[in-house]
Structures are given as C-alpha cells and as structure tokens.
Design a protein around this motif. Structure first.
Motif: not given
Length: 175
Positions: A10, A14-15, A17-19, A21-22
């Motif tokens: 990632l 991207q990393s 955004l993932c963190v 949103f989680a």
C-alpha cells in the motif's frame, strides 16, 4: 533484535486512509461505551447506578442521539492523530534501524511512545472538546459544535485549558 520489514503493498496515503476509516468505524461503533465511560468519569447522575442502568437513563433523558455525542469530533481527531503517529513512528524508526533493517525491541518501544506523545500533543484539544460535548446534556447544550467549543474554552478558560489533563495522558502512555 526486532526486525522491521518494508511493506510496499500500500502507498502511504492508502495506508493512512485505511487506518483512518478503520478508526472511524471502530470509534462510531464503540461510541455508546465511550459516552457511558466519560459520564462515569465526570460523575454525572447517569452513572451512579451501574452500567446497564446508565444506558437506560441516558436513553430516557436524552434519547438515542446522546450515545453519539462527541463522536464527530472524535472521528475528526483520528485522521491527524493517525497521520502524525504513523509519520513520526516511521521517521524515528528509520533513524534507529541498522543497515539490515533491524532495531532493538527497546528502541522500537520508545519510538512508539514518542510517536504517540507527539500525536497526542497536537490533537489533545480535540479530545478535550469531545469530553465537553459528551458531558453536556443534549437537550440543554452549552456548546454548539467543535469550533464553538474550542473558541469558548479558549475565551473563557484560556489556551492551557485545552490541554487540561494532558500530563495524565502522557503518564498513561509511559506506563
């Protein structure tokens, strides 16, 4: 020695955004628990008769919406907190890595602590705002949102009031 391997699956954004949103998802799902916890900490009438009774009293007095008081500011705080924490951690960890990508366990632990402290320092005022929004009654609100709460605290109590309790947060991170 601990080993940290570079992961290129990632991109950094991207990393992030993932963190983010989680974090937003988990914060929103657990918001009712956070509301009851904070009301217990500040000692409101709701929370003097047990956990389940507290839920019922909050619902009866303020409605379902009360369980998500402060959730928007909490979610708003997650993105900068995550970015600062992750960025600081990666920067410091790269300074201490040897040429094989290894770092001692203690240096990795200290690096995580320093990253957490720097992220908390910069986002702590939003945590204070979240607590104030949760502690107020939905039907008789003192604060009207994030910006109003920040400016009101700063105007009436001074800038340092936005960091009230920060030293205890640091102690909690260290121990």
């Amino acid at each position: 020695m601990a080993s940290v391997n570079k992961d290129d699956r990632l991109t950094s954004s991207q990393s992030f955004l993932c963190v983010g949103f989680a974090g937003i998802f988990s914060k929103t799902v657990t918001s009712p628990l956070e509301v009851v916890k904070i009301l217990s900490q500040v000692g409101t009438f709701h929370c003097k008769c047990g956990f389940m009774r507290s839920f019922l009293l909050i619902y009866q007095r303020e409605g379902l919406r009360a369980f998500w008081k402060g959730n928007s500011v909490s979610c708003l705080r997650l993105f900068p907190y995550s970015a600062i924490h992750l960025g600081t951690y990666k920067t410091i960890i790269n300074l201490y890595m040897d040429e094989l990508g290894r770092i001692s366990q203690w240096k990795a632990i200290v690096t995580g602590g320093l990253a957490g402290i720097s992220a908390a320092l910069l986002t702590y005022p939003l945590e204070v705002v979240e607590t104030r929004l949760i502690a107020q009654n939905c039907r008789e609100s003192t604060y009207r949102g994030v910006v109003h709460t920040l400016s009101s605290i700063n105007r009436h109590e001074g800038f340092l009031a936005l960091y009230r309790g920060f030293s205890l947060t640091i102690l909690g991170m260290l121990f």
